[in-house]
Motif scaffolding. Sequence first.
Motif, mmCIF file in Angstrom:
data_model
loop_
_atom_site.group_PDB
_atom_site.id
_atom_site.type_symbol
_atom_site.label_atom_id
_atom_site.label_comp_id
_atom_site.label_asym_id
_atom_site.label_seq_id
_atom_site.Cartn_x
_atom_site.Cartn_y
_atom_site.Cartn_z
ATOM 1 N N MET A 1 0.893 -1.168 0.101
ATOM 2 C CA MET A 1 -0.190 -0.034 -0.168
ATOM 3 C C MET A 1 0.900 1.234 0.086
ATOM 4 N N TRP A 2 1.922 1.225 0.759
ATOM 5 C CA TRP A 2 2.772 2.309 0.877
ATOM 6 C C TRP A 2 3.359 2.556 -0.354
ATOM 7 N N ILE A 3 3.982 1.815 -1.055
ATOM 8 C CA ILE A 3 4.644 1.729 -2.454
ATOM 9 C C ILE A 3 3.888 2.212 -3.367
ATOM 10 N N SER A 5 1.143 4.344 -3.026
ATOM 11 C CA SER A 5 0.819 5.472 -2.756
ATOM 12 C C SER A 5 2.007 6.368 -3.098
ATOM 13 N N LEU A 6 3.069 6.132 -2.929
ATOM 14 C CA LEU A 6 4.708 6.741 -3.344
ATOM 15 C C LEU A 6 4.477 6.772 -5.025
ATOM 16 N N TYR A 7 4.075 5.655 -5.594
ATOM 17 C CA TYR A 7 3.992 5.648 -7.115
ATOM 18 C C TYR A 7 2.991 6.668 -7.592
#
Length: 82
Positions: A1-3, A5-7
Amino acid sequence: MWIGSLYLAHYANRAVIYPMRIRTRGKQMPLVVCALMAVFFSFVNAGFLGYFAGTLPDTTIMPGLPIRGSSPGWLSSWRVRS
């Protein structure tokens, strides 16, 4: 989820925010160079993303949202799970 969001934040910046802030008055670029670089980038980026998505193990990111390799009827059986 975090990756993920960064993408999404990176590409929102790249596609929307940066082009609005860049100063291009008086600068010109040949259309052929711009078009060729866009096509080249798209093919390379699609190749990398396709390879990555194709080499992932059979798994799910979220329940009910399989990446690949699940049953053939996964697309027609969407439902909300609690």
